[in-house]
Design an enzyme around this catalytic site. Structure first.
Site, PDB file in Angstrom:
ATOM      1  N   THR A 185     -91.176  53.394 -13.463  1.00  0.00           N
ATOM      2  CA  THR A 185     -90.089  52.963 -14.353  1.00  0.00           C
ATOM      3  C   THR A 185     -88.869  52.662 -13.482  1.00  0.00           C
ATOM      4  OG1 THR A 185     -89.279  55.201 -14.604  1.00  0.00           O
ATOM      5  CG2 THR A 185     -90.900  54.479 -16.207  1.00  0.00           C
ATOM      6  N   GLU A 330     -94.102  53.694 -20.175  1.00  0.00           N
ATOM      7  CA  GLU A 330     -94.842  54.915 -20.502  1.00  0.00           C
ATOM      8  C   GLU A 330     -95.820  54.713 -21.652  1.00  0.00           C
ATOM      9  OE1 GLU A 330     -91.676  54.672 -19.821  1.00  0.00           O
ATOM     10  OE2 GLU A 330     -90.813  56.462 -18.928  1.00  0.00           O
ATOM     11  N   LYS A 444     -70.149  56.752 -29.192  1.00  0.00           N
ATOM     12  CA  LYS A 444     -69.799  57.814 -30.139  1.00  0.00           C
ATOM     13  C   LYS A 444     -68.316  57.713 -30.461  1.00  0.00           C
ATOM     14  CE  LYS A 444     -73.487  60.446 -28.211  1.00  0.00           C
ATOM     15  NZ  LYS A 444     -73.766  59.812 -26.924  1.00  0.00           N
ATOM     16  N   TRP A 449     -71.751  57.096 -34.846  1.00  0.00           N
ATOM     17  CA  TRP A 449     -72.358  56.302 -33.787  1.00  0.00           C
ATOM     18  C   TRP A 449     -72.256  54.807 -34.059  1.00  0.00           C
ATOM     19  CZ3 TRP A 449     -77.620  58.940 -32.118  1.00  0.00           C
ATOM     20  CH2 TRP A 449     -77.312  60.207 -31.588  1.00  0.00           C
TER      21      TRP A 449
HETATM   22  P1  ADP Z   1     -87.667  49.460 -17.479  1.00  0.00           P
HETATM   23  O1  ADP Z   1     -87.394  48.067 -17.937  1.00  0.00           O
HETATM   24  O2  ADP Z   1     -86.446  50.295 -17.425  1.00  0.00           O
HETATM   25  O3  ADP Z   1     -88.612  49.553 -16.345  1.00  0.00           O
HETATM   26  P2  ADP Z   1     -89.248  49.717 -19.759  1.00  0.00           P
HETATM   27  O4  ADP Z   1     -89.609  48.307 -19.669  1.00  0.00           O
HETATM   28  O5  ADP Z   1     -90.294  50.724 -19.938  1.00  0.00           O
HETATM   29  O6  ADP Z   1     -88.467  50.181 -18.557  1.00  0.00           O
HETATM   30  O7  ADP Z   1     -88.103  49.869 -20.851  1.00  0.00           O
HETATM   31  C1  ADP Z   1     -88.334  50.476 -22.063  1.00  0.00           C
HETATM   32  C2  ADP Z   1     -87.092  50.447 -22.899  1.00  0.00           C
HETATM   33  O8  ADP Z   1     -86.652  49.118 -23.134  1.00  0.00           O
HETATM   34  C3  ADP Z   1     -87.293  51.023 -24.271  1.00  0.00           C
HETATM   35  O9  ADP Z   1     -87.264  52.415 -24.271  1.00  0.00           O
HETATM   36  C4  ADP Z   1     -86.138  50.385 -25.038  1.00  0.00           C
HETATM   37  O10 ADP Z   1     -84.932  51.082 -24.830  1.00  0.00           O
HETATM   38  C5  ADP Z   1     -86.008  49.034 -24.405  1.00  0.00           C
HETATM   39  N1  ADP Z   1     -86.689  48.035 -25.246  1.00  0.00           N
HETATM   40  C6  ADP Z   1     -87.905  47.532 -25.111  1.00  0.00           C
HETATM   41  N2  ADP Z   1     -88.158  46.608 -26.053  1.00  0.00           N
HETATM   42  C7  ADP Z   1     -87.066  46.534 -26.837  1.00  0.00           C
HETATM   43  C8  ADP Z   1     -86.711  45.774 -28.008  1.00  0.00           C
HETATM   44  N3  ADP Z   1     -87.515  44.869 -28.549  1.00  0.00           N
HETATM   45  N4  ADP Z   1     -85.481  46.001 -28.524  1.00  0.00           N
HETATM   46  C9  ADP Z   1     -84.633  46.896 -27.993  1.00  0.00           C
HETATM   47  N5  ADP Z   1     -84.911  47.626 -26.910  1.00  0.00           N
HETATM   48  C10 ADP Z   1     -86.118  47.454 -26.334  1.00  0.00           C
END
Ligand code: ADP
Length: 547
Positions: A185, A330, A444, A449
């Site tokens: 990640t 994950e 906040k 929120w």
């Molecule tokens: P990274 O990009 O940090 O490596 P991920 O791709 O696993 O990690 O990111 C996951 C996160 O991306 C989710 O927990 C969420 O916060 C955000 N995310 C993914 N898809 C969406 C969506 N369609 N709308 C809003 N947030 C999203």
């Protein structure tokens, strides 16, 4: 009593076997890193993947060894993947957009014995070569003619690597729970953490993604994953497409609007997938040049929230169905997908747009719910928001080498097996989930929120606005108040007053940003999301006008 059916292990190489056997002639088209568009098919990819497997075995790579890839979406990258996984080694996809120190960290943490690397990324590895002694051999994904002069040690061109062996190789036999892939990640806080997919989880996830309410690719489809293979397996399309025999189009290194458009158009792509920032580049190119995409029928958009204005443009101007999806590394990574349920197809467009703007509903094999700070379940009424928690066979239960474990174990789950996504969301009566914010990005204000995502989504619909980001800024009375940061479209003159006027009536009064700041660029993460941490740092000395 046990059933009396065959115990057929769910392993990734069987996907490519199927593709070669029943869809061998189906094409895989790549914009090669060297330049030209090149064509191969599943039969050839299968043959060359077995050559990769044989060559890896000759190099002493065995079950459980980690092999890194630093590469774009290409047929060679697919051949490397299936070759690695076919001997039970672990394919570790590395995101080249991470900081060099993070790349050093994850290569060492993963103990990658070998590295498959695209020409583009050789310079990245040259700079860190002294810090990644664990890597024994570098295979550059090119032929001898294009192999550059390099200071890397033990370098071989991919075409020589596979050229030295024949394809007479039987996949290694192993348990379906064997590790297949490793993806770290981004690690916005602390070091990146590795998610270790198994063969079983990949196969099950690809099957779920292939259902018609999800990506649902068919053998007659042509699918282009613009989302990179290093971003959570290109959202499982690398497994889902060969499983159905869909033609694949691989965009290589060029992800700009004109290049993506050209491949979508000339290869008659019917389904595609990427993050909103990619689609923003495509749409501006299409709008500026009055272009159309008559063959495209579905676009999957996820990774960050898709603004309603983007959904409307795809659906109404270009007649392309938008599937808004949510997930995370994950989760293999798809969790929810925004396809209609019965009767929704007949609703008036404004109501449909509201549904499409949510992140969608859980596909089979994903369970989810929302809870309060104490872990108590919250109602699914579409209004109350809480911590989004999930479980299922495609959800991680631990990070590689036990990082981030809880309760003195390597597990990252609570006592009932749920994983906290770190997202705040609502769930409505029909099961549609809407992300309010990342828990750490929510603003906040006076004990209530404010969703930064909601305000951003609406602000990008304002004429002249290209990108919008909202962060919370300290306020003496309200704790935090929203600051809206905007990148204008080229030549646009949009002002603070224009934007605030546009927001009026579209968001609650107390959500109104206290100020609007214009910047030339908003920092994005390695996977194309707004980098809130960097933005908060950039505005750390900023004071709100009234504060
Ligand atoms: P990274 O990009 O940090 O490596 P991920 O791709 O696993 O990690 O990111 C996951 C996160 O991306 C989710 O927990 C969420 O916060 C955000 N995310 C993914 N898809 C969406 C969506 N369609 N709308 C809003 N947030 C999203």
């Amino acid at each position: 009593m046990l059933g009396s059916m065959q115990d057929w292990p769910l392993v990734v190489p069987s996907i490519l076997d199927h593709a070669a056997r029943f869809h061998g002639e189906r094409e895989m088209v790549t914009r090669s890193v060297e330049g030209p568009v090149v064509r191969t098919n599943y039969a050839q990819v299968h043959s060359r993947a077995r050559k990769v497997a044989k060559a890896l075995t000759r190099h002493g790579i065995k079950l459980g060894d980690r092999i890194g890839t630093l590469a774009w979406n290409t047929a060679r990258h697919m051949e490397a993947w299936y070759g690695i996984m076919g001997i039970g080694a672990v394919c570790h996809t590395i995101n080249p957009r991470l900081f060099p120190e993070q790349i050093v960290y994850i290569i060492n943490h993963a103990e990658d014995r070998m590295m498959f690397v695209d020409l583009t990324f050789v310079p990245i590895l040259e700079k860190i070569a002294k810090q990644i002694d664990v890597v024994e051999t570098f295979v550059v994904l090119t032929d001898k003619a294009h192999l550059p002069q390099t200071s890397l040690r033990n370098v071989v061109a991919f075409e020589d690597f596979v050229g030295d062996v024949d394809d007479d190789f039987k996949w290694v036999k192993f348990d379906e729970n064997t590790a297949a892939g490793l993806c770290y990640t981004s690690g916005t806080t602390g070091n990146p953490k590795g998610v270790l997919y198994s063969h079983r989880s990949n196969v099950l996830h690809a099957m779920a993604v292939n259902t018609s309410d999800c990506i649902g690719a068919r053998s007659v489809d042509t699918l282009m994953p613009v989302v990179p293979m290093f971003h959570a397996n290109a959202w499982a399309t690398t497994f889902a497409c060969p499983m159905t025999g869909s033609k694949m189009v691989m965009p290589g290194a060029k992800l700009d609007g004109p290049s993506v458009y050209e491949l979508l158009d000339t290869e008659k792509v019917t389904i595609t997938a990427a993050v909103p920032t990619v689609w923003q580049m495509l749409l501006s190119h299409m709008e500026a040049n009055d272009l159309k995409l008559p063959h495209l029928r579905k676009v999957m958009i996820g990774g960050s929230a898709c603004p309603p204005s983007m959904i409307e443009t795809f659906e109404k101007k270009y007649d392309v169905e938008v599937m808004h999806a949510w997930g995370m590394t994950e989760m293999s990574p798809v969790g929810t997908i925004g396809s209609y349920k019965a009767d929704m197809e007949n609703l008036p467009w404004p109501e449909q747009l509201k549904i499409k703007s949510k992140q969608g509903r859980a596909m089979f094999s994903v369970e989810m719910k929302i809870t309060d700070d104490d872990g108590k379940d919250l109602p699914h009424d579409g209004k109350i928001f809480g911590h989004l928690i999930v479980r299922g066979p495609g959800v991680a239960r631990a990070y590689f080498k036990g990082e981030g474990g809880r309760y003195g174990t390597d597990s990252i789950l609570d006592k009932d097996g749920w994983f906290d996504t770190g997202d705040i969301a609502t769930l409505d009566e029909l099961g549609f989930m809407q992300i309010t914010d990342r828990a750490k990005d929510v603003i906040k204000s006076g004990g209530e929120w404010i969703s930064s995502i909601d305000v951003e989504n609406i602000a990008v619909g304002c004429p002249g606005v290209a990108q919008a980001a909202v962060i919370g800024v300290a306020h003496p009375k309200w704790d935090e108040r929203p600051l809206l940061i905007i990148v204008r479209k080229p030549d646009a003159k949009v002002t603070k007053a224009d934007v605030l006027k546009y927001l009026e009536g579209k968001i609650a009064k107390w959500w109104m940003p206290d100020d609007v700041q214009f910047v030339n660029e908003i920092p994005l993460t390695a996977t194309g999301k707004i980098q809130k941490v960097a933005l908060r740092q950039q505005f750390k000395d900023y004071k709100l006008p009234a504060a």
